[in-house]
Motif scaffolding. Structure first.
Motif, short mmCIF file in Angstrom:
data_model
loop_
_atom_site.label_atom_id
_atom_site.label_comp_id
_atom_site.label_asym_id
_atom_site.label_seq_id
_atom_site.Cartn_x
_atom_site.Cartn_y
_atom_site.Cartn_z
N GLY A 121 -0.74 1.96 5.47
CA GLY A 121 0.21 2.13 4.38
C GLY A 121 -0.14 3.30 3.47
N MET A 122 -1.43 3.44 3.17
CA MET A 122 -1.85 4.57 2.33
C MET A 122 -1.62 5.90 3.06
SD MET A 122 -2.93 3.49 -0.63
CE MET A 122 -3.44 1.94 -1.40
N GLY A 123 -1.91 5.95 4.36
CA GLY A 123 -1.68 7.18 5.11
C GLY A 123 -0.21 7.55 5.18
N MET A 124 0.64 6.54 5.40
CA MET A 124 2.08 6.79 5.41
C MET A 124 2.57 7.26 4.03
SD MET A 124 3.46 3.56 7.65
CE MET A 124 5.15 3.90 7.15
N GLY A 125 2.05 6.64 2.99
CA GLY A 125 2.45 7.03 1.63
C GLY A 125 2.09 8.47 1.33
N TRP A 126 0.90 8.89 1.75
CA TRP A 126 0.48 10.28 1.53
C TRP A 126 1.38 11.25 2.28
CZ3 TRP A 126 -1.52 14.02 4.91
CH2 TRP A 126 -2.08 15.15 4.29
N ALA A 127 1.70 10.93 3.56
CA ALA A 127 2.52 11.83 4.37
C ALA A 127 3.95 11.93 3.82
CB ALA A 127 2.54 11.33 5.82
N VAL A 128 4.53 10.80 3.45
CA VAL A 128 5.91 10.82 2.94
C VAL A 128 5.99 11.54 1.59
CG1 VAL A 128 7.82 9.37 2.15
CG2 VAL A 128 6.54 8.73 4.21
N THR A 129 4.99 11.34 0.74
CA THR A 129 5.01 12.01 -0.56
C THR A 129 4.84 13.52 -0.40
OG1 THR A 129 4.01 10.04 -1.53
CG2 THR A 129 3.98 12.03 -2.85
N LYS A 130 3.99 13.94 0.53
CA LYS A 130 3.85 15.38 0.80
C LYS A 130 5.18 15.97 1.27
CE LYS A 130 0.38 17.54 1.48
NZ LYS A 130 -0.34 18.60 0.73
N LEU A 131 5.89 15.23 2.12
CA LEU A 131 7.20 15.70 2.59
C LEU A 131 8.19 15.79 1.44
CD1 LEU A 131 9.18 16.41 4.89
CD2 LEU A 131 9.58 13.94 5.16
N SER B 146 0.83 -1.21 0.00
CA SER B 146 0.00 0.00 0.00
C SER B 146 0.86 1.25 0.00
CB SER B 146 -0.93 -0.01 1.22
OG SER B 146 -1.78 -1.13 1.20
N LEU B 147 1.96 1.23 0.75
CA LEU B 147 2.89 2.36 0.77
C LEU B 147 3.47 2.59 -0.63
CD1 LEU B 147 4.58 4.43 2.44
CD2 LEU B 147 6.24 2.59 2.79
N GLN B 148 3.89 1.53 -1.28
CA GLN B 148 4.47 1.63 -2.63
C GLN B 148 3.44 2.12 -3.63
OE1 GLN B 148 6.69 -1.86 -3.83
NE2 GLN B 148 6.08 -1.61 -5.97
N LEU B 149 2.22 1.57 -3.56
CA LEU B 149 1.18 1.96 -4.51
C LEU B 149 0.78 3.42 -4.33
CD1 LEU B 149 -0.88 1.11 -6.70
CD2 LEU B 149 -2.43 0.48 -4.84
N CYS B 150 0.60 3.85 -3.09
CA CYS B 150 0.14 5.21 -2.83
C CYS B 150 1.17 6.24 -3.27
CB CYS B 150 -0.17 5.37 -1.34
SG CYS B 150 -0.80 7.00 -0.91
N MET B 151 2.43 6.05 -2.91
CA MET B 151 3.46 7.03 -3.28
C MET B 151 3.64 7.10 -4.79
SD MET B 151 6.27 6.29 -0.27
CE MET B 151 7.34 7.63 -0.76
N SER B 152 3.61 5.95 -5.46
CA SER B 152 3.76 5.95 -6.91
C SER B 152 2.59 6.63 -7.60
CB SER B 152 3.90 4.51 -7.41
OG SER B 152 5.02 3.86 -6.83
N CYS B 153 1.37 6.33 -7.14
CA CYS B 153 0.18 6.91 -7.78
C CYS B 153 0.07 8.41 -7.53
CB CYS B 153 -1.07 6.18 -7.30
SG CYS B 153 -1.24 4.52 -7.96
N LEU B 154 0.48 8.88 -6.35
CA LEU B 154 0.44 10.31 -6.08
C LEU B 154 1.41 11.06 -6.98
CD1 LEU B 154 0.17 10.41 -2.18
CD2 LEU B 154 -1.53 11.23 -3.81
N GLU B 155 2.61 10.52 -7.13
CA GLU B 155 3.59 11.17 -8.02
C GLU B 155 3.12 11.12 -9.46
OE1 GLU B 155 7.48 13.00 -8.77
OE2 GLU B 155 6.09 12.86 -7.07
N LEU B 156 2.54 9.99 -9.86
CA LEU B 156 2.05 9.87 -11.23
C LEU B 156 0.87 10.81 -11.48
CD1 LEU B 156 2.55 8.29 -13.85
CD2 LEU B 156 0.85 6.64 -13.08
#
Length: 301
Positions: free
Chosen positions: A121-131, A44-54
């Motif tokens: 995982g999705m919440g962590m992905g959103w926070a790390v991508t925002k950072l 979920s972490l991998q999917l969320c960060m990749s999709c946010l950047e994409l």
């Protein structure tokens, strides 16, 4: 193109870190905890960060970087091929986890743990991508930071139509997933990646084509333009209804709820040849009727 190269490097970094997290967790945790917690969290972490950047590239790339949708669709396909090859069996999608529960492939505690891990995982992905965006490594990220506080909803049509679109995407995705789940990974991964790419290209202008409730929460629920209940109807009820429809069409029933097949008649797997049945019936006749059709009970002359 410099901004695009930075984003591609970010994709590689995310996959590498999540792959390392999976391997470390597999060594330290028991198989049960790894399967329903660590594996789902990493996926979920991998999917969320990749999709946010994409998604950032989809919104800013055409006018900020000068590249068209063909570049983004190619990246989307390649990313989902990498995801399918590296997820190690994780779904990173609540509707897939619920589908496995309905198919008796997972019990209630494991399903609840998987859903919890997906949310974390999705919440962590959103926070790390925002950072990561706040570092403003490229012009894309600078623009993204400027417009992040005023993001608009991904629902660009009526609520009922958007629910139908997300439900249809979920229905087609789960139908392909059910058909290919026993296939070799070499065929399953590209087919699912192609399905996701096609659905994203077709339905993206209407709803963003998430058909993943957890990913939708991390990506668009905080944006203005639609109410919370509109988001729930489109991105939760729509995908869940699509998953149930695909499961009923493919399976004919919901094994967790009832065993009776509602759509397809059950046929006997093995058939007895008619000649053998006739011989069996003839062999059961009384011995007295085999010769001349006379019974031994007739009076003698």
């Amino acid at each position: 193109m410099a901004g695009l190269n930075v984003s591609i490097a970010f994709f590689f970094l995310v996959v590498g870190v999540c792959q390392a997290l999976r391997r470390l967790s597999k060594r330290l945790l028991p198989p049960g905890a790894y399967g329903c917690l660590a594996r789902e969290l990493a996926g979920s972490l991998q999917l969320c960060m990749s999709c946010l950047e994409l998604r950032m590239l989809v919104e800013i790339g055409p006018w900020g970087g000068g590249f068209g949708p063909d570049v983004v669709l190619t990246l989307l396909f390649l990313l989902f091929v990498v995801h399918g090859a590296s997820f190690d069996g994780a779904s990173a999608n609540p509707t897939v986890s619920l589908q496995e529960f309905l198919l008796l492939e997972s019990n209630l505690p494991a399903t609840a743990a998987a859903l919890l891990a997906q949310g974390v995982g999705m919440g962590m992905g959103w926070a790390v991508t925002k950072l990561y965006w706040s570092w403003e490594l490229t012009q894309f990220h600078l623009i993204q930071n400027l417009i992040a506080s005023e993001c608009s909803s991904s629902i660009r049509t009526s609520t009922h139509h958007a629910t139908f679109v997300e439900g249809t995407c979920s229905f087609l995705f789960h139908l392909v997933h059910l058909k290919l789940r026993q296939s070799h990974q070499m065929y399953r991964v590209p087919a699912l990646a192609m399905t996701v790419t096609f659905l994203s290209h077709t339905a993206g202008p209407f709803t963003g084509a998430f058909f993943n409730p957890a990913l939708a929460i991390a990506t668009t629920f905080h944006c203005s333009g639609s109410s919370f209940w509109d988001y729930m109807q489109v991105y939760w009820l729509g995908p869940l209804a699509g998953m149930l429809a695909a499961l009923l069409l493919y399976q004919g029933n919901l094994p967790r709820l009832f065993q009776k097949n509602l759509l397809y008649s059950q046929k006997t797997k093995y058939k007895i040849p008619k000649a053998r049945v006739a011989a069996h019936v003839e062999g059961d006749e009384p011995r007295g009727r085999r010769k001349g059709g006379k019974s031994n009970s007739e009076p003698r002359a």
